[in-house]
Design an enzyme around this catalytic site. Structure first.
Site, short mmCIF file in Angstrom:
data_model
loop_
_atom_site.label_atom_id
_atom_site.label_comp_id
_atom_site.label_asym_id
_atom_site.label_seq_id
_atom_site.Cartn_x
_atom_site.Cartn_y
_atom_site.Cartn_z
N ASN B 76 34.63 4.22 -41.57
CA ASN B 76 35.99 4.28 -42.09
C ASN B 76 36.21 3.24 -43.16
O ASN B 76 35.57 2.19 -43.16
CB ASN B 76 37.00 4.11 -40.95
CG ASN B 76 37.19 2.65 -40.58
OD1 ASN B 76 38.00 1.95 -41.16
ND2 ASN B 76 36.40 2.17 -39.62
N PHE B 136 37.78 -10.84 -37.07
CA PHE B 136 36.84 -11.45 -38.01
C PHE B 136 35.72 -10.46 -38.32
O PHE B 136 34.59 -10.84 -38.59
CB PHE B 136 36.21 -12.72 -37.43
CG PHE B 136 37.19 -13.84 -37.21
CD1 PHE B 136 38.41 -13.89 -37.90
CD2 PHE B 136 36.88 -14.88 -36.34
CE1 PHE B 136 39.29 -14.94 -37.69
CE2 PHE B 136 37.76 -15.93 -36.14
CZ PHE B 136 38.98 -15.96 -36.81
N CYS B 138 36.21 -6.77 -39.76
CA CYS B 138 36.24 -5.62 -40.66
C CYS B 138 35.41 -5.86 -41.91
O CYS B 138 35.64 -6.82 -42.64
CB CYS B 138 37.69 -5.30 -41.05
SG CYS B 138 38.43 -4.21 -39.86
N ASN B 203 32.29 -5.31 -34.06
CA ASN B 203 33.11 -4.59 -35.00
C ASN B 203 32.18 -3.61 -35.72
O ASN B 203 31.01 -3.48 -35.37
CB ASN B 203 33.78 -5.56 -35.98
CG ASN B 203 35.07 -4.97 -36.56
OD1 ASN B 203 35.05 -3.86 -37.09
ND2 ASN B 203 36.15 -5.72 -36.48
N CYS B 349 4.78 23.11 -26.03
CA CYS B 349 5.29 23.03 -27.40
C CYS B 349 4.39 22.18 -28.28
O CYS B 349 4.37 22.33 -29.49
CB CYS B 349 6.71 22.46 -27.42
SG CYS B 349 6.84 20.72 -26.96
N CYS B 352 4.12 16.40 -28.06
CA CYS B 352 3.44 15.17 -27.65
C CYS B 352 2.15 15.00 -28.44
O CYS B 352 1.81 13.91 -28.90
CB CYS B 352 3.18 15.17 -26.15
SG CYS B 352 2.21 16.58 -25.58
N CYS B 356 1.36 12.01 -31.02
CA CYS B 356 0.27 11.08 -30.69
C CYS B 356 -0.84 11.17 -31.73
O CYS B 356 -1.35 10.16 -32.21
CB CYS B 356 -0.26 11.38 -29.30
SG CYS B 356 -1.34 10.07 -28.68
N CYS B 385 5.22 9.96 -26.48
CA CYS B 385 5.13 11.34 -25.96
C CYS B 385 6.27 11.63 -25.01
O CYS B 385 6.86 12.71 -25.01
CB CYS B 385 3.78 11.59 -25.30
SG CYS B 385 3.37 10.44 -23.97
N CYS B 389 9.08 14.57 -25.84
CA CYS B 389 8.95 15.75 -24.99
C CYS B 389 10.33 16.34 -24.73
O CYS B 389 11.24 15.64 -24.31
CB CYS B 389 8.29 15.39 -23.66
SG CYS B 389 8.16 16.80 -22.53
#
Lengths: 444, 433
Positions: B76, B136, B138, B203, B349, B352, B356, B385, B389
């Site tokens: 912001n 103290f 921002c 902050n 999938c 890993c 690696c 891994c 995963c």
């Protein structure tokens, strides 16, 4: 029209007009941008991804999905189209549930694969809506190639040949190009004239001329093509249909599912298409499901698919079978047709139950009848009008892995050739690979 | 049921969840809604001297999204309150009168001169507020004017202003620290030296969330230009946790109460801040993202967890993890683990393997059928891994027992604790005598 689903006989306009719009709308609505991002985010970007292996055209699926994630659907489309120039149609008609999505690790993990087909459609639609054709032709080679058949195999072959700088003429027997994409797929899978739009988009590469109304044996001969062109590719599909045997199969009301589907695709107003009150579809493939579901959507009261073997042997996937039953189609397994009864027109089909015998399928002797004023045969297509001189194998043109036939200078691919399943995506792969081989041979 | 009541440097609240000084605490309307929802307290959005400041009239926030547009971080460029001082003071007084059981802390930021603090402090005291928080922190806008982070980045200014405040008010003084420094212990020590009753942190972190690649403007863009903002939300939590822990375990500030801030989104985040020494916690981004109703999840979650663990009060949780925060040199080098892949849970999938093989120690092999297995001879137990995963608990770390052989080093695992300070490779090692 005052017809209803209960009106006897084969009549049009069984439903109120607004019902047709709803019934023949997109089976899977396209993703909007945010839906696509959420769906894309589910991809794990697997190492040596099983989905790529499962795709007959070996699209780099994790890459294109990552490109969607990264806000570049048009770049994703290029990744798809490099491997599969008809990626837009395949996104709509591929049985992904038995190909990439079956192999998806999330299918194994949770029974809910990444929706690869819909993501592919999101990508290819984005590119086609932008009117972009992302491929360019190489410098002209001066070589000319004849492609017979403007279906998926022929179009894929033509595009790849054109990319390599060859001139291509594509001949097709029908009045429009597209092959089964245009004539052989259920309407709700490819709405809005997509098949023609895709062909037009594909032709933007240039260097491809389409000549319709020409077929081998009907204005064309292989000998002439061979002498006029530097190479010939045959993607002529399966033009014939298997005949139904049995008493009464020539009665009125008995027809081919293929023709029924083609008429539906070509109809300007599906409300004008006649359909039976009681429809029986005989067969177990995608054609049977497409014909049965669409009969129901046209307003038939009762639609039954009868298949001679069990559920697991049906070549239509479980997804397709579930789709059919969800639309109100009844599927009867393990029954074979014996006779069509009726006075001139079909009124009933008589079936005999079957069982898997020790050697082959055998009848049990027990029969039953299903009311049927319309009978649609979907028991397989056959190679029709293959030119003489080509070696055939199990009723198809024998080809090598790269599509070479037994005749020098002639290649073939798609449903008319041996190898692969009879799927759009397989035809595209075969057309593409044959084009690469033709290019290699012309460059030698 | 666990007692969530909190007494933080004498400031009492029914639970440890305060709304941090920010837009959610800008005025009576929001604060009353928050108290009705169940928040334990607020730190009223920072007051300054009149004439009140103005804000930009274009976008004030930029965002970083995760999957499905989940907000991971917001930055912001909003400044302190842009309403007249008198209006804020009147509303603070009214709310405190109407909600006496809730914590009412007022955030302040005035020029770094004693007269300014002498002027504002009595006015705040008069409202009946429970305490003040010195902003103290921002990093944007006000710091260009010598306030906010411009003070928080200079320890001697922190000490000086804190001392002025302690001298000029009876209210507890909480010093809010900026993370935009190199070592958080120095500003914390300065606050302590100045007599602060507590510190609060962090902050926001100085940040540019993104660049619009069409206009080449940082976001949020004001007429084609952007200014760095302050980053907050779940993305900054790890930074905040470390800074809280550093202060909590510092010998000089170990007994300095801390109000923890930074990406607290669920009860679990809050419990982690408490465990690292925070006596209260402050929330902003989660409320800005989901609304005040999240307080129900925060209080119920914390309460249920405390019941499950047998903690009767907040005090029993505060600082409980601090003794386990140590320096790297004291970590036990005889603690040896190896990755283990549960083949029944593995979905193949291969993430890993990719992680690696490409980026770590080549300690996973692919066997036929996409079977991924750990090569003990190569595995250094880095945990990558496990981290990548997608299946929870599919890959775990097995602890080798004393007497086992670590196949990577060929050495027998010893049961004695041994760290870097005594390691033979350490040139400064002292012999263990």
């Amino acid at each position: 029209m005052t017809n209803s689903p209960m009106t006897p006989g084969i009549v049009p306009g069984r439903l109120p007009s607004e019902a047709y719009c709803e019934n023949f709308a997109d089976l899977h609505a396209p993703y909007d941008g945010h839906e696509a991002m959420v769906a894309a985010d589910r991809c794990y970007f697997c190492y040596d991804a099983p989905c790529i292996t499962a795709c007959p055209t070996a699209i780099d699926i994790p890459l294109f999905i990552r490109q969607i994630q990264a806000g570049m659907p048009e770049a994703a489309a290029k990744t798809i189209l490099e491997q599969n120039i008809l990626g837009g149609m395949c996104a709509r008609v591929c049985p992904t549930e038995t190909l990439c999505e079956e192999a998806c690790v999330r299918e194994a993990a949770e029974g809910k694969p990444v929706e690869i087909g819909r993501l592919q459609r999101h990508a290819t639609d984005s590119l086609m809506e932008a009117g972009v054709h992302p491929f360019e032709r190489a410098a002209p080679t001066g070589k000319r190639v004849a492609v017979v058949g403007a279906g998926p195999a022929g179009l894929a072959c033509a595009h790849r040949l054109s990319m390599h700088g060859h001139e291509v003429v594509v001949f097709d027997a029908k009045a429009k190009p597209g092959g089964l994409n245009e004539f052989g797929i259920a309407s709700y899978k490819t709405v809005g004239g997509f098949a023609q739009a895709e062909v037009e988009w594909l032709l933007k590469i240039g260097g491809i001329t389409i000549e319709t109304g020409k077929a081998l044996g009907d204005g064309l001969s292989l000998e002439d093509l061979k002498s006029e062109y530097d190479a010939v590719f045959l993607g002529i599909g399966l033009g014939g249909v298997n005949a139904l045997s049995g008493e009464g199969v020539d009665k009125d009301g008995v027809g081919d599912a293929v023709e029924f589907i083609a008429a539906l695709r070509q109809a300007k107003d599906v409300a004008t298409l006649p359909v039976g009150r009681n429809v029986v579809v005989i067969g177990g493939g995608m054609t049977a499901v497409d014909a049965a579901v669409q009969s129901k959507l046209l307003g038939a009261e009762n639609v039954t698919i009868v298949y001679r073997r069990g559920k697991d042997r049906m070549s239509a996937s479980l997804f397709e079978q579930d789709l059919a039953t969800s639309k109100g189609v009844k599927i009867v397994y393990h029954a074979q047709p014996v006779a069509v009864h009726g006075n001139g027109s079909a009124a009933e089909v008589e079936f005999e139950y079957t069982r898997d015998g020790s050697k082959s399928l055998e009848g049990t002797g027990e029969t039953f009848r299903i009311p049927a004023d319309q009978v649609l045969k979907a028991i397989g297509q056959t190679l029709d009008g293959a030119p003489e001189g080509l070696t055939l194998e199990r009723g198809k043109i024998a080809v090598s892995e790269t599509g070479r036939t037994s005749v020098e200078g002639v290649w073939a691919g798609g449903d008319c050739a041996t190898g692969g399943d009879d799927l759009t995506v397989t035809a595209v792969a075969e057309g593409r690979d044959a084009a690469e081989d033709i290019h290699k041979s012309l460059s030698a | 049921m666990a007692d969530l009541r909190t007494d933080f440097v004498g400031i009492k609240s029914p639970n440890p969840f305060w709304l941090a000084s920010a837009p959610p605490t800008d005025k009576e309307y929001n604060v009353v809604r928050a108290f009705k929802a169940g928040w334990g307290g607020v730190v009223w959005k920072t007051l300054g001297l009149d004439p009140h400041i103005v804000n930009v009239n274009g976008p004030r926030y930029g965002v970083v999204y995760g999957a499905d547009r989940r907000v991971l971080g917001i930055n912001n460029i909003e400044l302190i309150t842009d309403r007249p001082l008198e209006v804020n003071l009147r509303e603070i007084k009214q709310v405190k009168r109407d909600w006496p059981d809730r914590a009412m802390v007022v955030s302040l930021m005035v020029p770094c001169e004693e007269w300014a603090w002498k002027e504002i402090l009595p006015k705040v005291e008069e409202t009946g507020a429970d305490g003040i928080e010195l902003n103290f922190g921002c990093p944007h806008g006000m710091s260009e004017r010598g306030m906010g982070a411009a003070v928080g980045q200079v320890p001697k200014y922190i000490e000086m202003v804190t001392r002025w405040c302690k001298a000029n008010t009876r209210m507890p003084v909480i010093v809010k620290l900026t993370p935009n420094i190199t070592d958080i212990r120095h500003p914390a020590r300065a606050a302590y030296a100045g007599g602060a009753d507590a510190v609060s942190l962090i902050n926001t972190v100085s940040s540019i969330t993104s660049v619009n690649l069409d206009t080449m403007s940082p976001e949020p863009s004001i007429d084609g230009k952007g200014s760095h903002g302050g980053y907050c939300g779940p993305a900054v939590k790890p930074i905040a946790l470390n800074m809280v822990a550093e202060i909590a375990r510092d010998v000089e500030t170990g007994d300095l109460p801390i109000s923890g801030i930074g990406g607290i989104t669920t009860w679990r985040d809050a419990a982690e801040f408490l465990s690292l020494g925070s006596g209260s916690v402050q929330v902003c981004t989660a409320a800005m993202t989901y609304g005040f109703k999240i307080i129900d999840e925060l209080t119920r979650g914390l309460s249920d967890w405390m019941d499950e663990k047998g903690y009767a009060s907040i005090d029993e949780v505060v600082g409980r993890a601090v003794p386990n925060v140590t320096d790297w040199q004291y970590l036990n080098l005889n603690y040896v683990t190896k990755a283990r892949i549960d083949q029944d849970m593995c979905i193949k999938c291969g993430r890993c393997f990719a992680a690696c093989e490409d980026t770590s120690h080549q300690a996973i092999e692919i066997k036929p059928g996409r079977v991924f297995e750990v090569i003990d001879e190569e595995c250094v137990a880095c945990n990558l891994c496990v981290d990548v995963c997608p299946v929870e608990d599919c890959i775990t770390m097995e602890v080798l027992q004393p007497g086992d052989v670590d196949k990577r080093t060929g050495k027998v695992v010893e049961k004695e604790y041994a760290n870097w300070t005594t390691h033979p490779n350490n040139p400064a090692a002292k012999a263990a005598e």
